[in-house]
Design a protein around this motif. Sequence first.
Motif, short mmCIF file in Angstrom:
data_model
loop_
_atom_site.label_atom_id
_atom_site.label_comp_id
_atom_site.label_asym_id
_atom_site.label_seq_id
_atom_site.Cartn_x
_atom_site.Cartn_y
_atom_site.Cartn_z
N ARG A 201 -65.72 69.80 -45.45
CA ARG A 201 -66.40 70.44 -44.30
C ARG A 201 -67.41 69.49 -43.67
O ARG A 201 -67.61 69.46 -42.46
CB ARG A 201 -67.10 71.73 -44.77
CG ARG A 201 -67.86 72.46 -43.65
CD ARG A 201 -66.93 72.85 -42.52
NE ARG A 201 -67.62 73.47 -41.41
CZ ARG A 201 -68.19 72.83 -40.41
NH1 ARG A 201 -68.14 71.48 -40.38
NH2 ARG A 201 -68.80 73.47 -39.45
N TYR A 204 -66.15 67.04 -40.79
CA TYR A 204 -66.02 67.49 -39.40
C TYR A 204 -67.28 67.13 -38.60
O TYR A 204 -67.21 66.71 -37.44
CB TYR A 204 -65.78 69.00 -39.35
CG TYR A 204 -64.40 69.41 -39.81
CD1 TYR A 204 -64.15 69.62 -41.17
CD2 TYR A 204 -63.36 69.59 -38.92
CE1 TYR A 204 -62.90 70.01 -41.61
CE2 TYR A 204 -62.10 69.98 -39.35
CZ TYR A 204 -61.87 70.18 -40.70
OH TYR A 204 -60.65 70.56 -41.12
N GLN A 209 -67.41 66.33 -34.71
CA GLN A 209 -66.57 67.48 -34.41
C GLN A 209 -65.13 67.05 -34.15
O GLN A 209 -64.53 67.35 -33.12
CB GLN A 209 -67.13 68.25 -33.21
CG GLN A 209 -68.47 68.93 -33.49
CD GLN A 209 -68.37 69.94 -34.64
OE1 GLN A 209 -67.46 70.75 -34.68
NE2 GLN A 209 -69.30 69.86 -35.56
N ARG A 210 -64.60 66.30 -35.10
CA ARG A 210 -63.19 65.91 -35.06
C ARG A 210 -62.53 66.25 -36.40
O ARG A 210 -63.19 66.30 -37.43
CB ARG A 210 -63.02 64.41 -34.74
CG ARG A 210 -63.47 64.11 -33.32
CD ARG A 210 -63.16 62.68 -32.91
NE ARG A 210 -63.51 62.50 -31.51
CZ ARG A 210 -62.68 62.73 -30.52
NH1 ARG A 210 -61.44 63.14 -30.78
NH2 ARG A 210 -63.07 62.55 -29.26
N ARG A 211 -61.24 66.45 -36.33
CA ARG A 211 -60.49 66.87 -37.52
C ARG A 211 -60.15 65.65 -38.37
O ARG A 211 -59.50 64.72 -37.90
CB ARG A 211 -59.20 67.58 -37.07
CG ARG A 211 -58.50 68.36 -38.16
CD ARG A 211 -57.44 69.26 -37.53
NE ARG A 211 -56.77 70.07 -38.52
CZ ARG A 211 -55.52 69.88 -38.93
NH1 ARG A 211 -54.83 68.86 -38.44
NH2 ARG A 211 -54.97 70.67 -39.82
N ARG A 237 -58.57 71.17 -46.86
CA ARG A 237 -58.70 71.30 -45.41
C ARG A 237 -58.16 72.65 -44.93
O ARG A 237 -58.73 73.27 -44.04
CB ARG A 237 -57.96 70.15 -44.70
CG ARG A 237 -58.08 70.18 -43.19
CD ARG A 237 -57.49 68.95 -42.55
NE ARG A 237 -56.10 68.77 -42.90
CZ ARG A 237 -55.39 67.68 -42.63
NH1 ARG A 237 -55.95 66.68 -42.00
NH2 ARG A 237 -54.13 67.56 -42.97
N GLU A 241 -60.42 75.35 -42.90
CA GLU A 241 -60.02 75.82 -41.58
C GLU A 241 -59.67 77.30 -41.59
O GLU A 241 -59.74 77.97 -40.56
CB GLU A 241 -58.84 74.99 -41.07
CG GLU A 241 -59.24 73.54 -40.78
CD GLU A 241 -58.06 72.70 -40.33
OE1 GLU A 241 -56.91 73.20 -40.43
OE2 GLU A 241 -58.27 71.56 -39.88
N LEU A 247 -62.09 75.09 -36.33
CA LEU A 247 -62.01 73.68 -36.74
C LEU A 247 -60.59 73.14 -36.59
O LEU A 247 -60.38 71.96 -36.40
CB LEU A 247 -62.47 73.53 -38.21
CG LEU A 247 -63.93 73.90 -38.49
CD1 LEU A 247 -64.21 73.76 -39.96
CD2 LEU A 247 -64.88 73.01 -37.69
#
Length: 256
Positions: A201, A204, A209-211, A237, A241, A247
């Motif tokens: 987590r 991110y 703020q990217r996967r 992941r 999510e 996300l």
Amino acid sequence: MPVRPRPDAQLGLTVSAAVLTTALTAVSFWLSFEALHDLAVAHRLKGERAWAWPATVDLFIVIGELLILRASLLRRVDPWAIVLTAAGSIGSIVLNIASVSGEKTVFLDYVVAAVPPVAALLAFGVLMRQVHEYLASRQQVLTAPPVPSAPPVTAPVEPEVPADEAPVEEPVVTEEPEPVKEPEKNPEPLTQPQQIDAVIRGLYDSLGQRRPTTALMTDALEKAELPSSDATARTARKRVEAAEPHLKTLPSALAA
């Protein structure tokens, strides 16, 4: 003070270097390919097989350099990538030199045969270096945190009190006894899956703020001394999510 070139001049130099490096890479691979094709024809390979055979040698250089670029962006060392690049380079140089035949060969014949594979290796390495610098600069811009602006400092304004106004007596406030606080309980330690989810987590936010990709997740888990297999990272992941569905819609860090 040293004079720095203008931004448009820097861009022009960068584009020119990239174009010339790409052209040099293409010409070097073409010359090496032709020499290996002639060698294949001289040793019983005809038609399409003679044209396909050089790719089994020169493509090792391309694959190895791309894997080295990938490992460099992930801040790792990939021994297999180095082995593939070395094997393709040495094999291409040796086979190009072996293509020289004839009774009146001189030393310069071998030098001419060795130049294309050596130039292909160096030119493609320089091209990958330019790609690495561009991607690294883009990643730094995307992940740089915004600089917070300091709020303006204003002096407190005291209200004016008329001189003829009598002071107002403040009401007496009886102090209530403070409630008895219960002793705080020590929080229970996180389980290993919860620790893994917390590391995933956090990626991110650290990636702007990217996967995160599987490689980034396994690298972070390995640094946290947690199980770092690909399956563990992907499962974590999915859990993260599932708890925060927004996300999953974020762009991938690799695409940046």
